[in-house]
Scaffold this motif. Structure first.
Motif, PDB file in Angstrom:
ATOM      1  N   ALA A 116       0.836  -1.203   0.000  1.00 25.38           N
ATOM      2  CA  ALA A 116       0.000   0.000   0.000  1.00 25.38           C
ATOM      3  C   ALA A 116       0.871   1.253   0.000  1.00 25.38           C
ATOM      4  O   ALA A 116       0.595   2.219  -0.733  1.00 25.38           O
ATOM      5  N   GLY A 117       1.928   1.256   0.810  1.00 28.06           N
ATOM      6  CA  GLY A 117       2.823   2.402   0.850  1.00 28.06           C
ATOM      7  C   GLY A 117       3.498   2.651  -0.487  1.00 28.06           C
ATOM      8  O   GLY A 117       3.610   3.798  -0.939  1.00 28.06           O
ATOM      9  N   THR A 118       3.938   1.584  -1.143  1.00 24.14           N
ATOM     10  CA  THR A 118       4.566   1.722  -2.451  1.00 24.14           C
ATOM     11  C   THR A 118       3.572   2.239  -3.493  1.00 24.14           C
ATOM     12  O   THR A 118       3.913   3.073  -4.343  1.00 24.14           O
ATOM     13  N   MET A 119       2.329   1.758  -3.420  1.00 18.42           N
ATOM     14  CA  MET A 119       1.302   2.227  -4.343  1.00 18.42           C
ATOM     15  C   MET A 119       1.074   3.726  -4.197  1.00 18.42           C
ATOM     16  O   MET A 119       0.963   4.450  -5.193  1.00 18.42           O
ATOM     17  N   PHE A 120       1.011   4.204  -2.944  1.00 20.56           N
ATOM     18  CA  PHE A 120       0.822   5.638  -2.727  1.00 20.56           C
ATOM     19  C   PHE A 120       1.915   6.447  -3.433  1.00 20.56           C
ATOM     20  O   PHE A 120       1.647   7.504  -4.005  1.00 20.56           O
ATOM     21  N   LEU A 121       3.141   5.954  -3.381  1.00 18.04           N
ATOM     22  CA  LEU A 121       4.264   6.697  -3.957  1.00 18.04           C
ATOM     23  C   LEU A 121       4.272   6.627  -5.485  1.00 18.04           C
ATOM     24  O   LEU A 121       4.405   7.645  -6.165  1.00 18.04           O
ATOM     25  N   LEU A 122       4.093   5.420  -6.045  1.00 14.61           N
ATOM     26  CA  LEU A 122       4.210   5.250  -7.491  1.00 14.61           C
ATOM     27  C   LEU A 122       3.113   5.983  -8.256  1.00 14.61           C
ATOM     28  O   LEU A 122       3.350   6.514  -9.341  1.00 14.61           O
ATOM     29  N   THR A 123       1.910   6.012  -7.698  1.00 11.78           N
ATOM     30  CA  THR A 123       0.824   6.690  -8.400  1.00 11.78           C
ATOM     31  C   THR A 123       1.042   8.187  -8.492  1.00 11.78           C
ATOM     32  O   THR A 123       0.417   8.868  -9.308  1.00 11.78           O
ATOM     33  N   ARG A 124       1.932   8.729  -7.674  1.00  9.22           N
ATOM     34  CA  ARG A 124       2.229  10.152  -7.722  1.00  9.22           C
ATOM     35  C   ARG A 124       3.046  10.539  -8.955  1.00  9.22           C
ATOM     36  O   ARG A 124       3.114  11.714  -9.305  1.00  9.22           O
TER      37      ARG A 124
END
Length: 594
Positions: free
Chosen positions: A46-54
Motif C-alpha cells: 500500500a505504501g509503495t502504491m501511494f508513492l508510485l501513483t504520484r
C-alpha cells in the motif's frame, strides 16, 4: 469597481472545500487502515502504491491548471468543473472503498486503478475550485475573507467526517448477535488449578451465519488488579474451553488496569480451535478465568458481528452523497466576475518556463510538502496508535435517538485536532499581521516539532496529556494553512510582476500538488514503517511495533515539521517586499485601464 460578496456566496464557496476535505480526511485517516485491515493488502504494498501513483499525479495538477486557464463556457473558466466532476467524484470515492472478491494480485491492481482515478478526479475538481477564489472578486480583503471561509468550512467538513464515520460504520456494519446476561461461578478443575471460572450464559441464536463478517467477543471490564486473566468461551457441546491469556500486570487485548472501564475484544476465529465451535453458537458460554473474580467488574458482555467491508462502503456512500450536494451548491451559489484586463495568449511552454524560473514557488512547494508529511504521518498513524498501542478504543457512550453509540478515543483525538486547527486558522491573521507570514510559519512549525518530540514521552495511561498535546500541536498546524494559501497568491503576484503574465490556475495547482505529494509521501512512509517494524493487521503487536507506532505520532512527524522550517527560512517574499510589488502592479494595471 468594487464587488461586494454576499454571505450566501461566501458560504457557497466554503462548502466546496468542505466537500473536498470530507474525502481528503477519509484518505488521510482511514485509507491505509482500510487497505491493510479490511481489504487485506500488505502495508508495504500500500505504501509503495501511494508513492508510485504520484508519478502520474505530479503532472496531473499543473496540466489541470493549464486546461482550466484555457476553458471557456457560459459559466466561466473554473465553475463548470464543480458541475461536471461532482458525480464522478462521489462515485469513484465509493469504488475506492469497495472490496471486490479478488486474489492478492487482483486486489493490488484494483487499488492502483481506483486510487489513481480518485486522485485524477480530485485534481479535476479541486484545482479549478482553488483558482475560483481569484476570479470571484479582485478585492484583496474580500479574498482574505473567502480564504478564511474556505479554511473554516474545510476543517468543518473534516470534523463532520470524523464525528460521523464511526457511528455510520457501527450502524451499517456492526450488530450484537448475542449477549451474556447471567453468570455463575463453577468449581475449578485441572488444568486451571486454583483459579475460579466465571461462566456467562448467552442469548445467541443458531441462525448466525458469517460470510465476509467477523464474530468478535467483547466485554467491558473494570479493574485495578494485577492478577492474570483468561478470557474466552466454553462450549457445552464439546466440554472444552478456548481462552486468550492476559498475563499478570500486562495490559493487552484492550484491558487497562487503571480502575476505569475498558473494552476487551478478540476475534472468535482467532480463539476457537475449529470452525465447528461456531456451528452451534447457542451452546457457547463466555468464560472468564482468574484467581480473584471479585477484583474485576464486568458489563456489556456480547458477541458482535462486524462486517468491515459492508460497513465501510455504506458509510462512505453517505459521505459521498453529502459531498456531491456541497459541490453542486458551490457551483450554484458562486459567480465568476473578474475578467483579464487584456487577454494575452501564451503557450504552455511559456507558462512552464515562467513557473520554472519562479524560485519562491519551489521553496513553498517544498515547505508545503514537508508540512503535509508532518500532518499525514500523524493522521495516518492515529487509528493504529489507539487500536494497537493504547489498546482501548471505547471512551464514552453517547445516547442519540434512543440508541447507545460508543465514541472511541481515536474519534475524540481526531475531532479535537480538527477543532484546534480551526482555532489556529483564526489566530493566523492577527499573529501574521504582527510578525509577518514568514516568521509566523517558522515559529508555528518549530513549536509543533518541539511539542511532537515531547509527545513521544507519554505512555498509554496519560490520556489527558495525549489529548492536550494533540490540541496544542493542531493549533500550530492550523496556523500555517491560511498562510500557505496567502503565500501562493503572493507567488502569483510575484510571477506577474516579473513576467507580465498571470497564470492563476497553474500557480494554484501547485497547492493541490504539494498537498497530494505531502500526503502521499507521508502515507508511503507510514506503510513502510509499519512493514519494517513487523506490523501484523488485526493482531497483538510486539513491543517494537508498538514503539514504532508511537514514533509515528511524535518523532517522525517532527522531522517533517523541521524540514518545512528549513524551506521557509529561505523564502524571501516578505510582507514588505510584497507591498512594494503590489504597488508596482497596481500602477501598471491603472496605466492599462486608461
Amino acid at each position: 469597481m468594487e464587488y461586494k460578496l454576499k454571505l450566501k456566496e461566501k458560504i457557497g464557496y466554503g462548502l466546496g472545500d468542505a466537500a473536498s476535505s470530507m474525502f481528503w480526511k477519509l484518505f488521510s485517516m482511514y485509507l491505509l487502515f482500510f487497505y491493510t485491515d479490511v481489504f487485506g493488502i500488505p502495508a508495504a504494498a500500500a505504501g509503495t502504491m501511494f508513492l508510485l501513483t504520484r508519478i502520474w499525479d505530479a503532472t496531473n495538477d499543473p496540466i489541470m491548471g493549464i486546461i482550466a486557464d484555457r476553458t471557456k463556457s457560459r459559466w466561466g473558466k473554473f465553475r463548470p468543473y464543480l458541475l461536471w466532476m461532482a458525480l464522478p467524484f462521489g462515485i469513484i470515492g465509493v469504488l475506492l472503498f469497495t472490496t471486490p472478491d479478488l486474489g492478492m494480485t487482483g486486489k493490488i491492481v484494483y487499488a492502483y486503478v481506483t486510487y489513481t482515478l480518485m486522485m485524477m478526479v480530485y485534481t479535476s475538481i479541486n484545482v479549478p475550485y482553488a483558482a475560483l477564489m481569484g476570479v470571484m472578486t479582485p478585492d484583496s480583503k474580500q479574498r482574505t475573507t473567502l480564504s478564511s471561509f474556505r479554511m473554516v468550512f474545510a476543517f468543518g467538513g473534516s470534523i463532520l467526517v470524523l464525528a460521523t464515520f464511526q457511528p455510520l460504520f457501527d450502524t451499517f456494519g456492526s450488530k450484537a448477535v448475542g449477549q451474556f446476561p447471567e453468570a455463575k461461578i463453577v468449581e475449578t478443575s485441572t488444568p486451571l488449578q486454583s483459579e475460579k471460572i466465571l461462566l456467562f450464559d448467552n442469548s445467541l441464536t443458531a441462525q448466525t451465519e458469517v460470510t465476509d463478517s467477523l464474530l468478535v467477543l467483547s466485554a467491558k471490564i473494570k479493574t485495578s488488579s494485577s492478577d492474570a486473566l483468561k478470557f474466552g468461551i466454553y462450549s457445552a457441546q464439546t466440554n472444552e474451553y478456548a481462552l486468550a491469556n492476559i498475563p499478570s500486570s500486562i495490559d493487552t487485548l484492550g484491558l487497562r488496569r487503571d480502575g476505569t472501564w475498558s473494552t476487551v475484544k478478540i476475534k472468535l476465529t482467532d480463539l476457537v480451535p475449529s470452525a465447528n465451535w461456531l456451528q452451534a453458537p447457542e451452546k457457547l458460554q463466555l468464560a472468564i478465568v482468574t484467581a480473584n473474580p471479585g477484583s474485576f467488574e464486568f458489563k456489556k458482555l456480547e458477541i458482535n458481528e462486524i462486517d468491515f467491508k459492508s460497513g465501510t462502503k455504506k458509510a462512505v456512500m453517505v459521505i459521498a452523497v453529502v459531498a456531491v450536494l456541497f459541490f453542486f451548491l458551490t457551483f450554484s451559489w458562486t459567480k465568476e466576475r473578474v475578467k483579464p484586463v487584456q487577454e494575452t495568449k501564451s503557450t504552455v511552454k511559456d507558462d512552464f518556463k515562467d513557473l520554472l524560473k519562479n524560485g519562491p514557488w519551489f521553496i513553498l512547494l517544498g515547505a508545503g510538502v514537508s508540512a503535509l508529511i508532518f500532518n499525514s504521518i500523524r493522521d495516518g498513524a492515529a487509528i493504529y496508535y489507539f487500536r494497537y498501542f493504547i489498546q482501548n478504543e471505547d471512551a464514552i457512550d453517547m445516547t442519540l435517538l434512543g440508541m447507545s453509540l460508543p465514541i472511541a478515543y481515536s474519534t475524540i483525538f481526531l475531532v479535537l485536532g480538527q477543532a484546534a486547527n480551526i482555532i489556529g486558522v483564526v489566530l493566523a491573521r492577527p499573529i501574521s499581521d504582527r510578525l509577518g507570514k514568514r516568521h509566523t510559519f517558522l515559529f508555528a512549525m518549530l513549536l509543533a516539532a518541539v511539542l511532537s518530540f515531547i509527545f513521544y514521552l507519554f505512555d498509554r495511561s496519560a490520556i489527558m496529556m495525549i489529548f492536550t498535546f494533540q490540541f496544542l500541536i493542531s493549533i500550530c498546524a492550523g496556523i500555517i494553512f491560511p498562510l500557505l494559501w496567502s503565500m501562493y497568491a503572493d507567488i502569483a503576484d510575484y510571477s506577474e510582476w516579473k513576467t507580465g503574465r498571470r497564470a492563476t490556475g497553474l500557480i494554484f495547482s501547485s497547492s493541490s500538488m504539494s498537498q497530494k505529494f505531502g500526503w502521499t509521501l507521508g502515507g508511503a512512509v507510514t506503510g513502510w514503517l509499519l512493514a519494517i517494524y513487523g506490523f501484523k493487521a488485526d493482531a497483538v503487536q510486539s513491543a517494537e511495533t508498538q514503539n514504532a507506532i508511537r514514533l509515528m505520532l511524535s518523532v517522525f512527524p517532527a522531522i517533517g515539521a523541521l524540514l518545512s522550517v528549513v524551506f521557509v527560512y529561505t523564502y524571501k517574499l516578505s510582507d514588505a517586499y510584497m507591498t512594494q510589488i503590489n504597488d508596482e502592479l497596481n500602477i501598471q494595471r491603472n496605466k492599462t485601464n486608461k
